[in-house]
Design a protein around this motif. Structure first.
Motif, mmCIF file in Angstrom:
data_model
loop_
_atom_site.group_PDB
_atom_site.id
_atom_site.type_symbol
_atom_site.label_atom_id
_atom_site.label_comp_id
_atom_site.label_asym_id
_atom_site.label_seq_id
_atom_site.Cartn_x
_atom_site.Cartn_y
_atom_site.Cartn_z
ATOM 1 N N PHE A 180 0.815 -1.212 0.000
ATOM 2 C CA PHE A 180 0.000 0.000 0.000
ATOM 3 C C PHE A 180 0.850 1.263 0.000
ATOM 4 O O PHE A 180 0.673 2.161 -0.827
ATOM 5 N N ALA A 181 1.802 1.329 0.902
ATOM 6 C CA ALA A 181 2.504 2.593 1.140
ATOM 7 C C ALA A 181 3.644 2.844 0.166
ATOM 8 O O ALA A 181 3.871 3.999 -0.240
ATOM 9 N N ALA A 182 4.377 1.807 -0.235
ATOM 10 C CA ALA A 182 5.577 2.024 -1.049
ATOM 11 C C ALA A 182 5.275 2.687 -2.392
ATOM 12 O O ALA A 182 5.985 3.620 -2.792
ATOM 13 N N PRO A 183 4.234 2.252 -3.147
ATOM 14 C CA PRO A 183 3.965 2.945 -4.411
ATOM 15 C C PRO A 183 3.549 4.402 -4.216
ATOM 16 O O PRO A 183 3.917 5.261 -5.022
ATOM 17 N N ILE A 184 2.782 4.690 -3.164
ATOM 18 C CA ILE A 184 2.381 6.074 -2.906
ATOM 19 C C ILE A 184 3.609 6.926 -2.598
ATOM 20 O O ILE A 184 3.795 8.004 -3.178
ATOM 21 N N LEU A 185 4.455 6.438 -1.704
ATOM 22 C CA LEU A 185 5.672 7.178 -1.368
ATOM 23 C C LEU A 185 6.586 7.293 -2.579
ATOM 24 O O LEU A 185 7.244 8.324 -2.777
ATOM 25 N N GLY A 186 6.616 6.249 -3.414
ATOM 26 C CA GLY A 186 7.442 6.300 -4.611
ATOM 27 C C GLY A 186 7.000 7.393 -5.564
ATOM 28 O O GLY A 186 7.829 8.143 -6.093
ATOM 29 N N GLU A 187 5.692 7.500 -5.794
ATOM 30 C CA GLU A 187 5.203 8.563 -6.681
ATOM 31 C C GLU A 187 5.491 9.945 -6.086
ATOM 32 O O GLU A 187 5.810 10.889 -6.818
ATOM 33 N N LEU A 188 5.370 10.069 -4.768
ATOM 34 C CA LEU A 188 5.645 11.352 -4.141
ATOM 35 C C LEU A 188 7.133 11.714 -4.240
ATOM 36 O O LEU A 188 7.486 12.882 -4.458
ATOM 37 N N LEU A 189 7.998 10.722 -4.106
ATOM 38 C CA LEU A 189 9.432 10.985 -4.234
ATOM 39 C C LEU A 189 9.792 11.408 -5.659
ATOM 40 O O LEU A 189 10.541 12.361 -5.868
ATOM 41 N N VAL A 190 9.252 10.696 -6.652
ATOM 42 C CA VAL A 190 9.505 11.079 -8.043
ATOM 43 C C VAL A 190 8.966 12.479 -8.301
ATOM 44 O O VAL A 190 9.561 13.266 -9.049
ATOM 45 N N SER A 191 7.858 12.809 -7.651
ATOM 46 C CA SER A 191 7.225 14.114 -7.860
ATOM 47 C C SER A 191 8.064 15.267 -7.331
ATOM 48 O O SER A 191 7.791 16.427 -7.657
ATOM 49 N N LEU A 192 9.070 14.980 -6.521
ATOM 50 C CA LEU A 192 9.980 16.043 -6.103
ATOM 51 C C LEU A 192 10.746 16.593 -7.299
ATOM 52 O O LEU A 192 11.166 17.755 -7.308
ATOM 53 N N ARG A 193 10.949 15.741 -8.326
ATOM 54 C CA ARG A 193 11.620 16.189 -9.544
ATOM 55 C C ARG A 193 10.611 16.563 -10.624
ATOM 56 O O ARG A 193 10.647 17.646 -11.187
ATOM 57 N N ARG A 194 9.712 15.634 -10.930
ATOM 58 C CA ARG A 194 8.679 15.857 -11.937
ATOM 59 C C ARG A 194 7.378 15.263 -11.415
ATOM 60 O O ARG A 194 7.274 14.053 -11.243
ATOM 61 N N PRO A 195 6.357 16.063 -11.110
ATOM 62 C CA PRO A 195 5.118 15.545 -10.526
ATOM 63 C C PRO A 195 4.459 14.467 -11.383
ATOM 64 O O PRO A 195 4.206 14.664 -12.565
ATOM 65 N N ILE A 196 4.198 13.310 -10.744
ATOM 66 C CA ILE A 196 3.472 12.222 -11.399
ATOM 67 C C ILE A 196 2.383 11.658 -10.488
ATOM 68 O O ILE A 196 1.700 10.713 -10.853
ATOM 69 N N PHE A 197 2.233 12.244 -9.281
ATOM 70 C CA PHE A 197 1.297 11.686 -8.303
ATOM 71 C C PHE A 197 -0.131 11.860 -8.796
ATOM 72 O O PHE A 197 -0.605 12.976 -9.018
ATOM 73 N N TYR A 198 -0.829 10.727 -8.955
ATOM 74 C CA TYR A 198 -2.167 10.748 -9.548
ATOM 75 C C TYR A 198 -2.935 9.553 -9.002
ATOM 76 O O TYR A 198 -2.438 8.411 -9.051
ATOM 77 N N ASP A 199 -4.138 9.776 -8.505
ATOM 78 C CA ASP A 199 -4.851 8.719 -7.792
ATOM 79 C C ASP A 199 -5.074 7.459 -8.629
ATOM 80 O O ASP A 199 -4.842 6.341 -8.182
ATOM 81 N N ARG A 200 -5.502 7.602 -9.871
ATOM 82 C CA ARG A 200 -5.862 6.435 -10.676
ATOM 83 C C ARG A 200 -4.685 5.531 -11.011
ATOM 84 O O ARG A 200 -4.856 4.334 -11.224
ATOM 85 N N THR A 201 -3.478 6.095 -11.073
ATOM 86 C CA THR A 201 -2.305 5.265 -11.334
ATOM 87 C C THR A 201 -1.968 4.386 -10.128
ATOM 88 O O THR A 201 -1.141 3.474 -10.233
#
Length: 557
Positions: A360-381
């Protein structure tokens, strides 16, 4: 050959929920009822809402010959090819009507229900699997995306299948004691030796689980590029589990009131499986690199904030629940409470809650970490991260059932009621972009020779999907800043340097229609209406959900 605890669970009834075997005997019938109910939810009013931009793009791309599909993916899109390939084949058989194209997503959404049951039965017993399947059956987020011509229910289905095979391996001691492939070699050897020595395919069950894990993990990553975080989350747990190098608990009988015993696979086997995943996925690796560079250069998703993160997590569990309602706090208290109770119930087997929390948590944190460079955080993904939470909630409901049966039924009714409110809001109040209505309006109002300008060039795709069948007069369609895909970009932005071309397009035109949509990204400075308003007079404006239609004409004084 020895048989794992979880194998014996699937071969014989379990008393994980009740001393009686009634639930196990009824499980196939209950699962069938849940699957039919989930199917009804997902096809209800399937074509009542018009296509929105992304759905129309899916249809446009899937209409192309397959070699062109892959070429366009690299040129203008950010998604891998699996969903578009399946949709291409599906449309070749059933056409591209709204109901037909959405049905593919609905079917994958329905198919995920029995898969999560199998996953839950492996980890929690048959009752836990049924509860998890019941939660998924009415989950508003899953129902919504089962009614969209996009890849998200396919993403959830593939991830659920991969997790099922992972659960099989984690509950099968042979995954750690026998080299990967040894069972298949023995099975083929026995077949070549003669009929009297042939072995049943079940003797290769562990290797088949490895094969299933490899295939569906690759399929998950070929459904959405961000699903690489799904694979990383599995590796994070398994390598941590292997490093622990000890059994969590002593083995328990198949009839115990606790979940299946997890054991780590051998590092050699796991690394071999990951090598197989990498080898198969590497076919797409060059495309992934091209698309990743494109996203890194420019992408439309905005930087996540605490509000957007909270909204995304809320959507994952009960999308469309009215935010202003006094219902919302008790609703999320139910979800959080059942999840916490599930963690408490599984405390004697810490590997299992750690597995579910990591997934549950690792993919959410992963998207947030990537988003520090280029935002990709999106609920449906992140749709697949709901699956481990449904299992935690199912464990919580089981705990209530063991303590006080009425509390269990009250919890199930509460979850159903919350989902019912959300689904009612979705069916009755949620509106997609009104390209169908806008195209019908323009078909009635347009005159031969009119010019139609699209500020966000790719919104021409959903407009044309409906306009092509609207019996409209002949008109000319052009884009601003450029015509569709002329720059090799999906969403080119309008700049002041593009104004002269736009003025040239409208020169000596008596009537110009502006179809104005997604301007927050493609025309944030309102350059297009400024140019049109300077040279022409605004005669009419008609708002629709997600767009405006404006008519310009008669030179301004």
């Amino acid at each position: 050959m020895s048989q794992s605890i979880a194998d014996r669970r699937e071969a014989a009834p379990t008393a994980a929920f009740s001393p009686s075997q009634k639930v196990d005997r009824l499980a196939p019938y209950i699962l069938l009822a849940l699957t039919l109910l989930g199917g009804a939810r997902r096809v209800l009013a399937l074509d009542s809402k018009g296509l929105w931009l992304d759905e129309a793009f899916s249809i446009w791309l899937a209409r192309q010959p397959l070699p062109d599909v892959y070429g366009w993916l690299l040129k203008i899109d950010q998604h891998p090819p699996l969903y578009y390939t399946l949709l291409h084949v599906w449309m070749a058989a059933l056409g591209d009507s709204v109901g037909a194209v959405r049905l593919l997503s609905a079917l994958f959404g329905v198919a995920t229900i029995p898969v999560i049951f199998l996953l839950g039965r492996r980890l929690l017993g048959a009752p836990g699997g049924l509860i998890a399947a019941a939660i998924l059956t009415v989950a508003p987020f899953h129902v919504r995306f089962a009614q969209e011509t996009r890849m998200y229910t396919l993403l959830a289905f593939n991830a659920a299948c991969a997790l099922y095979f992972l659960a099989r391996l984690l509950t099968d001691p042979r995954a750690g004691s026998e080299p990967l492939g040894a069972q298949i070699v023995r099975w083929f050897g026995a077949r070549r030796a003669g009929t009297e020595r042939r072995l049943p395919l079940s003797t290769a069950a562990t290797d088949l689980s490895w094969l299933g894990l490899i295939i569906f993990t690759v399929a998950t990553m070929l459904t959405h590029n961000t699903a690489i975080l799904f694979t990383l989350s599995m590796n994070l747990f398994v390598f941590g589990f292997i490093a622990w190098q000890q059994r969590i608990d002593a083995p328990v009988p198949a009839t115990a009131a606790y979940p299946a015993q997890l054991t780590p696979p051998s590092a050699h086997n796991w690394l071999a499986a990951q090598a197989g995943i990498l080898l198969l996925w590497s076919i797409w690796l060059p495309g992934f690199v091209v698309q990743a560079r494109g996203v890194d250069a420019e992408f439309w998703i905005q930087k996540p904030t605490l509000t957007t993160i909270a909204t995304a997590v809320g959507n994952l569990f009960s999308a469309h629940l009215p935010i202003q309602s006094a219902f919302i706090i008790p609703a999320f208290a139910v979800f959080a409470g059942l999840s916490a109770l599930g963690l408490y119930y599984l405390r004697r087997h810490p590997a299992l809650p750690l597995l579910l929390l990591t997934l549950f948590a690792a993919p959410i944190l992963g998207e947030l970490l990537v988003s520090l460079r280029r935002p990709i955080f999106y609920d449906r993904t992140l749709i697949y991260v709901t699956l481990p939470v449904y299992l935690l909630m199912a464990a919580g409901v089981q705990q209530l059932g063991r303590a006080w049966r009425p509390a269990m039924w009250a919890a199930l009714i509460a979850v159903a009621a919350i989902s019912g409110v959300s689904l009612h809001q979705y069916y009755t109040n949620f509106e997609k972009e009104q390209w169908r209505e806008a195209a019908a309006y323009l078909a009635e109002q347009a005159q031969a020779g009119d010019l139609l300008i699209f500020n966000a060039t790719w919104v021409q795709i959903p407009f044309d999907y409906y306009f092509r069948d609207a019996n409209a007069p002949p008109v000319e369609e052009r884009g601003a800043p450029v015509d569709l895909f002329d720059r090799g970009l999906l969403e080119p932005k309008m700049t002041r340097a593009d104004a002269p071309r736009l003025r040239e397009l409208i020169q000596e035109r008596e009537r110009v229609w502006l179809i104005y949509s997604h301007n927050w990204y493609t025309d944030p400075e309102s350059i297009v209406p400024d140019v049109l308003g300077a040279d022409l007079k605004l005669l009419e404006e008609r708002p629709f959900v997600g767009l405006d239609v404006r008519l310009y004409g008669d030179a301004a004084p």
